[in-house]
Design a protein around this motif. Structure first.
Motif, mmCIF file in Angstrom:
data_model
loop_
_atom_site.group_PDB
_atom_site.id
_atom_site.type_symbol
_atom_site.label_atom_id
_atom_site.label_comp_id
_atom_site.label_asym_id
_atom_site.label_seq_id
_atom_site.Cartn_x
_atom_site.Cartn_y
_atom_site.Cartn_z
ATOM 1 N N PRO A 33 0.936 -1.209 0.029
ATOM 2 C CA PRO A 33 0.059 0.070 -0.050
ATOM 3 C C PRO A 33 0.839 1.197 -0.049
ATOM 4 C CG PRO A 33 -1.036 -1.440 1.577
ATOM 5 C CD PRO A 33 0.273 -2.224 0.945
ATOM 6 N N ASP A 34 1.915 1.304 0.693
ATOM 7 C CA ASP A 34 2.971 2.430 0.662
ATOM 8 C C ASP A 34 3.634 2.796 -0.827
ATOM 9 O OD1 ASP A 34 2.544 2.601 3.337
ATOM 10 O OD2 ASP A 34 4.689 1.853 4.017
ATOM 11 N N ALA A 37 0.646 4.240 -2.639
ATOM 12 C CA ALA A 37 0.483 5.510 -2.525
ATOM 13 C C ALA A 37 1.383 6.614 -2.979
ATOM 14 C CB ALA A 37 0.311 5.867 -1.028
ATOM 15 N N LYS A 55 -3.593 6.170 2.269
ATOM 16 C CA LYS A 55 -4.067 4.867 2.545
ATOM 17 C C LYS A 55 -5.438 4.939 3.424
ATOM 18 C CE LYS A 55 -0.405 3.580 4.669
ATOM 19 N NZ LYS A 55 0.584 2.547 5.154
ATOM 20 N N TYR A 60 -6.815 1.549 2.399
ATOM 21 C CA TYR A 60 -5.620 0.733 2.597
ATOM 22 C C TYR A 60 -4.829 0.634 3.973
ATOM 23 C CZ TYR A 60 -6.230 -0.051 -2.580
ATOM 24 O OH TYR A 60 -6.829 -0.530 -3.718
ATOM 25 N N ASN A 61 -5.261 1.030 4.950
ATOM 26 C CA ASN A 61 -4.917 1.472 6.220
ATOM 27 C C ASN A 61 -4.892 0.322 7.183
ATOM 28 O OD1 ASN A 61 -7.450 2.091 6.288
ATOM 29 N ND2 ASN A 61 -7.110 3.370 8.223
#
Length: 325
Positions: A33-34, A37, A55, A60-61
């Motif tokens: 996810p990072d 982003a 996120k 996506y967190n």
């Protein structure tokens, strides 16, 4: 038949869950996810705060598959996989990572995909079956041998050759149609001619050789020899008996393709700049938009399963001896 269809639909549920899980694993195996982003925020020089906010805004967190901080069933439900997967079975695809409504995009891009795939499908069947019957009629002659050799050669050539060759010959040299692009209404016809020609010609080799095999298998059966003994001409035998009985194996490959017409052709749409679902999927892969990739893979799986069920139903219409239990 109704009971058979219901069972097939129930069998499709675990298949779709497995496909969705596999797509999820493959996508996040190479992207975190990072990373997603950073791509959507414009590069590597992005602050950690901006990544966290992106996120949170896009869901996506959460942990990917298992949330150890929750209790009970929430260990599995409060995850990225669950949050982004349940709505798929209601065909609610949500919004893309770029903020666009995926359902709206699919509806808009479905029509260009159909505009190119449907003519390729219909014209292709007519051309391929005609060529196959021609080779079967002249079986054992030099014409048949030459046709088979040409089919093998055409099968061995990459589809990109037909695309580039068609663009160079028809668009650049002869200047008959535009090399790429798309328009709405009747103006779209001039942009669709070349992709349709390329799609039909590119499939001649494999389809003609396959259909020729089906026809030759039927020609050697007893009922054909009986028809000839009754005095029927070779053309009447071929069209009235052989073609009818060879339709079952032909339908195996043809009917399955029908639902996939909606998902578009990745190669044709990309090279000819057709704004269909095929190019939509390619663009989503390049931009690492997981929401669109997940939706298109799920939709393609549903349509493929529907095609298999439709194939079984078509068997009963073509051959009364087939029963679905």
């Amino acid at each position: 038949m109704i009971g058979y269809i219901i069972r097939r639909l129930l069998y499709a549920i675990p298949i779709l869950i497995g496909v969705n899980l596999l797509t999820f694993a493959l996508f996040f195996f190479v992207n975190s996810p990072d990373d997603m982003a950073r791509v959507h925020l414009g590069g590597k020089r992005v602050t950690p705060e901006a990544i966290v906010k992106w996120k949170e805004d896009h869901g996506y967190n959460k942990p990917l598959l298992y949330n150890s901080e929750r209790l009970g069933a929430e260990k599995l439900t409060d995850t990225i996989f669950f949050k982004h997967s349940v709505s798929l079975f209601a065909f609610q695809f949500g919004r893309s990572d770029q903020g666009r409504d995926i359902n709206y995009d699919i509806y808009q891009r479905m029509w260009p995909s159909l505009a190119i795939a449907l003519p390729v499908f219909l014209v292709g069947i007519l051309v391929h079956v005609t060529f196959a019957m021609l080779l079967a009629f002249f079986r054992g002659t030099y014409l048949d041998t030459t046709g088979v050799v040409l089919c093998v050669v055409m099968m061995s050539i990459s589809s990109l050759f037909y695309v580039i060759g068609g663009q160079y010959l028809i668009s650049m040299l002869l200047r008959l149609v535009p090399i790429s692009g798309y328009d709405v209404g009747l103006d779209a016809v001039k942009f669709l001619v070349l992709p349709v020609i390329v799609g039909v010609v590119g499939g001649i080799g494999a389809s003609t050789r396959l259909y020729r095999t089906f026809f030759l298998e039927e020609i050697n059966k007893d009922y054909v020899r009986t028809a000839r003994a009754k005095g029927l001409s070779e053309l009447r035998v071929l069209f009235r008996h052989v073609l009818k009985n060879a339709m079952i194996p032909i339908l195996t490959g043809v009917v399955v393709v029908i639902p996939l017409l909606f998902t578009g052709s990745l190669i044709l749409e990309s090279f000819f700049a057709i704004p269909g679902l095929g190019s939509y999927t390619i663009d989503a892969i390049h931009s690492q938009d997981f929401a669109i990739v997940r939706a298109m893979v799920f939709l393609g799986s549903v349509l493929y399963i529907a095609g298999l069920i439709l194939t079984d139903i078509t068997y009963t219409l073509v051959d009364p001896r087939v029963r679905l239990e």
